[in-house]
Enzyme design. Structure first.
Site, mmCIF file in Angstrom:
data_model
loop_
_atom_site.group_PDB
_atom_site.id
_atom_site.type_symbol
_atom_site.label_atom_id
_atom_site.label_comp_id
_atom_site.label_asym_id
_atom_site.label_seq_id
_atom_site.Cartn_x
_atom_site.Cartn_y
_atom_site.Cartn_z
ATOM 1 N N HIS A 63 2.011 2.058 -3.415
ATOM 2 C CA HIS A 63 0.993 2.749 -4.225
ATOM 3 C C HIS A 63 1.040 4.253 -3.943
ATOM 4 C CE1 HIS A 63 -1.202 -0.604 -6.017
ATOM 5 N NE2 HIS A 63 -1.073 -1.255 -4.875
ATOM 6 N N THR A 69 0.839 -1.208 0.000
ATOM 7 C CA THR A 69 0.000 0.000 0.000
ATOM 8 C C THR A 69 0.870 1.252 0.000
ATOM 9 O OG1 THR A 69 -1.640 -1.222 1.265
ATOM 10 C CG2 THR A 69 -1.864 1.168 1.258
#
Ligand code: NAD
Ligand code: ZN
Length: 345
Positions: free
Chosen positions: A42, A39
């Site tokens: 990202h 995450t």
């Protein structure tokens, strides 16, 4: 304090901020170690998903271990000096799921370091109801890994479990690799893992996979059938988010098999529902986060008992000032679990 800030642009910025103050029900933590998750990549890349979800500027990061240094008004459950890790999913406490003991699927779920301030910083504030107290002698760099390890534990343990079963693990990123350790500790009779990365397959073998397959070279379905006397695997544990891995996994499952899916596909997936699921009476389970705190108790027993050793998964241990090096390595697939130390200069 020093903090790694996400701005509305690719990358991240190490900056000086005032330390936050704990509000009602919150604890101020000295962050001792934080690990980098997919995450965070990202957000670092600032891809379309991150641009659509995150409101910068924001201190990002969520996997952490640290020490409680102060408590806000009415904060309970931990005391100053406790060593803690964090359940990083913030739940509302009021929806149907929260009120029926399933806060991991809260209807208003927010994630630390994505929808709320994160922990890539010297100090951070979190609700005490999200803190998990660690043994004082658990190393910081292991304690921070319990959160992603919880994803693996939940995926392996949900449903009938893997004891005495043949298991196919698709995707040997950090979480898939951790699942190999869990499946072994839980007594799986055969562990087959797949990943296109030779380095990750090598690690999969070292961690206990009986067979490690490269889907570009091996026929995963045939290899699983050969290894299971033509029956197919009892359980598919999906950690790649890759459509062909999922479909091959379903085809390699035995009739009545279990498929626990954690990997997140980037787009819609087409299945042959009749052949791959219905006529085979396969049980599909979506797995999200960790059960709070059931999974954390299971994590603790596996880690503290020494039945699982997470150390081989740590690829980097560096002061937070060297974050760029770590993120670049991770973006190029050269990292497994990098750990940053915010207190070291
Ligand atoms: P990762 O991206 O490091 O791992 C994915 C792995 O899958 C990589 O090693 C990649 O080489 C491999 N892969 C790609 N194509 C494949 C194929 N055809 N067959 C087999 N393997 C293939 O990610 P991670 O951090 O280990 O996370 C695993 C997945 O779980 C990701 O999709 C992530 O988004 C998801 N995730 C879900 C949750 C949740 O709560 N549901 C939580 C954390 C992560
Ligand atoms: Zn809720």
């Amino acid at each position: 304090m020093r903090a790694l800030l996400k701005k509305a642009e690719p990358g991240a910025t190490l900056t000086e901020l005032n330390a936050p103050e704990p509000g009602p029900g919150e604890a101020l933590l000295r962050v001792m170690a934080c690990s980098v998750c997919g995450t965070d990549l990202h957000l670092y890349r600032w891809d379309a998903w991150a641009r659509g979800r995150v409101h910068p500027p924001l201190v990002f990061g969520h996997e952490m271990s640290g020490q409680v240094v102060a408590l806000g008004p009415g904060a309970e459950g931990v005391k100053v000096g406790d060593h803690v890790s964090a359940e990083t999913h913030l739940s509302c406490g009021h929806c149907l799921q929260c009120r029926t003991g399933r806060r991991h699927i809260c209807q208003k779920l927010r994630i630390v370091g994505v929808d709320a301030p994160g922990i890539f910083s010297e100090y951070a504030v979190l609700p005490t109801e999200n803190l998990w107290v660690n043994d004082q002698n658990l190393p910081w760099e292991i304690a921070t890994l319990q959160e992603p390890f919880g994803n693996a534990v939940y995926t392996v343990m949900d449903g009938p479990g893997v004891s005495g079963k043949t298991v196919l693990i698709t995707g040997c990123g950090p979480i898939g690799l951790m699942a190999i350790l869990v499946a072994r500790a839980c007594g799986a009779s055969l562990i087959i893992a797949s990943d296109p990365s030779p380095r990750r397959l090598e690690l999969a073998r070292r961690l206990g996979a009986d067979l490690a397959l490269d889907p570009r070279e091996d026929s995963v379905v045939k290899s699983v059938m050969d290894a299971t006397r033509g029956d197919g695997a009892d359980a598919l544990l999906e950690f790649s988010g890759n459509t062909s891995a999922l479909r091959q996994g379903l085809q390699a499952l035995t009739y009545g098999g279990q498929a626990n899916l954690l990997g997140i596909p980037e787009s819609r997936v087409e299945l042959d529902l009749a052949q791959e699921v219905i006529f085979k009476a396969v049980t599909l389970r979506g797995i999200t986060g960790r059960r709070v705190f059931e999974t954390w108790y299971q994590v603790r027993e596996l880690v503290v008992s020494g039945r699982v050793d997470l150390r081989p998964l740590i690829s980097h241990q560096v002061p937070i000032g060297r974050y760029q090096e770590v993120f670049e390595a991770a973006l190029h697939g050269e990292a497994i679990k990098p750990v940053l130390f915010p207190q070291e200069r």
